[in-house]
Write an enzyme that holds these catalytic residues in place. Structure first.
Site, PDB file in Angstrom:
ATOM      1  N   CYS A 134      12.309   4.046   7.165  1.00  0.00           N
ATOM      2  CA  CYS A 134      11.835   2.705   7.275  1.00  0.00           C
ATOM      3  C   CYS A 134      10.456   2.855   7.709  1.00  0.00           C
ATOM      4  O   CYS A 134       9.521   1.899   7.275  1.00  0.00           O
ATOM      5  CB  CYS A 134      12.565   1.893   8.348  1.00  0.00           C
ATOM      6  SG  CYS A 134      14.272   1.763   8.089  1.00  0.00           S
ATOM      7  N   GLU A 205      15.950   3.578   0.495  1.00  0.00           N
ATOM      8  CA  GLU A 205      14.690   2.954   0.193  1.00  0.00           C
ATOM      9  C   GLU A 205      14.389   2.838  -1.263  1.00  0.00           C
ATOM     10  O   GLU A 205      13.890   1.768  -1.571  1.00  0.00           O
ATOM     11  CB  GLU A 205      13.394   3.576   0.975  1.00  0.00           C
ATOM     12  CG  GLU A 205      13.382   3.568   2.596  1.00  0.00           C
ATOM     13  CD  GLU A 205      13.403   2.163   3.181  1.00  0.00           C
ATOM     14  OE1 GLU A 205      12.901   1.240   2.318  1.00  0.00           O
ATOM     15  OE2 GLU A 205      13.490   2.175   4.452  1.00  0.00           O
TER      16      GLU A 205
HETATM   17  C1  LIG Z   1      14.070  -1.763   3.246  1.00  0.00           C
HETATM   18  C2  LIG Z   1      12.928  -1.710   4.448  1.00  0.00           C
HETATM   19  N1  LIG Z   1      12.857  -0.544   4.845  1.00  0.00           N
HETATM   20  C3  LIG Z   1      11.659  -0.705   5.717  1.00  0.00           C
HETATM   21  C4  LIG Z   1      10.991  -1.639   6.121  1.00  0.00           C
HETATM   22  C5  LIG Z   1       9.915  -1.385   6.989  1.00  0.00           C
HETATM   23  N2  LIG Z   1       9.992  -1.431   8.268  1.00  0.00           N
HETATM   24  C6  LIG Z   1      11.177  -2.848   5.357  1.00  0.00           C
HETATM   25  N3  LIG Z   1      10.635  -3.804   5.797  1.00  0.00           N
HETATM   26  N4  LIG Z   1      12.316  -2.906   4.770  1.00  0.00           N
END
Ligand SMILES: Cc1ncc(CN)c(N)n1
Length: 220
Positions: A134, A205
């Protein structure tokens, strides 16, 4: 012999996933500013649901970490996510009339459920490794877009600047550092579990952006 840090090994392992991630139509169109607004809004709405769970998972991790300096960093990450990312979302979806209550897409639910499962069942180091993509993938993608964009009028520039910016970069470095510190006092087999969680979440992701580009719906 100088040992490779856990994080170095981890990034090497997911590099092929990252390389594929930046070729996704969602990322390419975000880079040239031509991403369909409907797809971006779909992404932001799913991401709002993701972040609500993510914030709780991060707070849960903070409460389980043994080193007070690690706990303090995770509390800060949770606060940043609420303040910075929510404000970013709000700037894009402000004024959108939502008739139906949104439901998480399969990709969103898969990702948040996996994070919750790690928090509930896995050793704390593994939960920390699970949330690292993330930070790290978003930073790498933000940097990639900043380095490759040619359109000066990109409607998604504030999103790009948030993840390619220095503030986020400091959090990312700290999250990597914490993972390395935790890995140092782990057995090799625990380090492998950390790596596995890091790989799975790097794939999540990818799936998350891909699902937004496809406006993913439940098949049933
Ligand atoms: C799915 C996702 N992954 C990570 C991030 C970054 N914090 C986010 N906003 N969204």
């Amino acid at each position: 012999m100088i040992q490779m840090k856990w994080s170095e090994k981890a990034w090497k392992t997911i590099e092929p996933i990252y390389e594929k991630t930046v070729t996704l139509p969602f990322i390419q169109e975000l880079t040239n500013g031509k991403l369909d607004r409907e797809k971006f809004i779909f992404y932001i709405q799913q991401d709002a649901m993701y972040l609500s769970d993510y914030g709780s998972v991060i707070t849960g991790i903070a409460s389980k970490l043994k080193d007070p300096a690690h706990t303090e960093s995770f509390i800060r990450f949770a606060g940043d996510s609420i303040v910075v990312e929510r404000a970013l979302h709000e700037s894009f979806i402000h004024g959108i009339n939502e008739k139906d209550r949104l439901k998480p897409s399969p990709a969103c639910l898969l990702y948040t459920s996996y994070l919750w499962r790690q928090l509930a069942n896995a050793p704390i180091e593994v939960s920390v490794a699970a949330v690292l993509p993330c930070f790290w993938i978003y930073k790498a993608v933000g940097d990639y877009i900043l380095a490759n964009q040619t359109n000066e009028e990109n409607p998604y520039q504030t999103w790009i600047n948030t993840y390619g910016g220095d503030d986020f970069s400091r959090s990312v470095s700290r999250a990597i550092e914490i993972c390395d510190e935790l890995a140092e006092s782990c057995t090799e087999s625990r380090q492998k579990e950390m790596l596995e969680a890091f790989v799975v979440c790097s794939k999540m992701e990818y799936l998350f952006w891909d699902s937004a580009h496809n406006l993913e719906q439940w098949k049933i």
